[in-house]
Design a protein around this motif. Sequence first.
Motif, mmCIF file in Angstrom:
data_model
loop_
_atom_site.group_PDB
_atom_site.id
_atom_site.type_symbol
_atom_site.label_atom_id
_atom_site.label_comp_id
_atom_site.label_asym_id
_atom_site.label_seq_id
_atom_site.Cartn_x
_atom_site.Cartn_y
_atom_site.Cartn_z
ATOM 1 N N UNK A 45 0.809 -1.213 0.000
ATOM 2 C CA UNK A 45 0.000 0.000 0.000
ATOM 3 C C UNK A 45 0.843 1.263 0.000
ATOM 4 N N UNK A 46 2.155 1.094 -0.145
ATOM 5 C CA UNK A 46 3.063 2.214 -0.328
ATOM 6 C C UNK A 46 2.783 3.400 0.567
ATOM 7 N N UNK A 47 2.539 4.545 -0.040
ATOM 8 C CA UNK A 47 2.326 5.774 0.701
ATOM 9 C C UNK A 47 0.876 6.029 1.090
ATOM 10 N N UNK A 48 -0.014 5.059 0.861
ATOM 11 C CA UNK A 48 -1.430 5.249 1.176
ATOM 12 C C UNK A 48 -1.681 4.874 2.634
ATOM 13 N N UNK A 49 -1.551 5.859 3.510
ATOM 14 C CA UNK A 49 -1.650 5.628 4.946
ATOM 15 C C UNK A 49 -3.020 5.080 5.349
ATOM 16 N N UNK A 50 -4.079 5.565 4.717
ATOM 17 C CA UNK A 50 -5.426 5.104 5.058
ATOM 18 C C UNK A 50 -5.593 3.609 4.793
ATOM 19 N N UNK A 51 -5.112 3.144 3.647
ATOM 20 C CA UNK A 51 -5.206 1.710 3.341
ATOM 21 C C UNK A 51 -4.332 0.884 4.275
ATOM 22 N N UNK A 52 -3.158 1.411 4.603
ATOM 23 C CA UNK A 52 -2.287 0.698 5.544
ATOM 24 C C UNK A 52 -2.981 0.510 6.888
ATOM 25 N N UNK A 53 -3.631 1.554 7.376
ATOM 26 C CA UNK A 53 -4.308 1.491 8.676
ATOM 27 C C UNK A 53 -5.476 0.510 8.613
ATOM 28 N N UNK A 54 -6.260 0.557 7.547
ATOM 29 C CA UNK A 54 -7.399 -0.361 7.412
ATOM 30 C C UNK A 54 -6.922 -1.805 7.314
ATOM 31 N N UNK A 55 -5.855 -2.042 6.573
ATOM 32 C CA UNK A 55 -5.330 -3.396 6.445
ATOM 33 C C UNK A 55 -4.777 -3.874 7.786
#
Length: 100
Positions: A45-55
């Motif tokens: 999810x690279x630089x996508x902090x929102x997706x990282x947090x959801x994952x």
Amino acid sequence: MNELHANARDQFFAAMRSLAASADSIQTRLIEANTHLLLVTIDEFGGDLELKIKFAKLLDLLAVDQDDMETTALETVAHMTDFEAIKVADLICDFYYDLG
């Protein structure tokens, strides 16, 4: 086709298909879905902090913070109530939607 998060999108789609295409209990379907989710890494999810947090939240609900992630996830899901398993399944579907 947008190649951003292509592996994650493929694996989440396969997980959703596992959740929907069976008459087994929700826990059994979620165990099958886990085999696909564990093929995704947070680094995708690279630089996508929102997706990282959801994952990370999904992984946390599956208690996948141990050394043997697959065994831990399977044991966690096997002991979930129907409500808990449905909540995780719903998050998987929401996450797939967020992947676009």
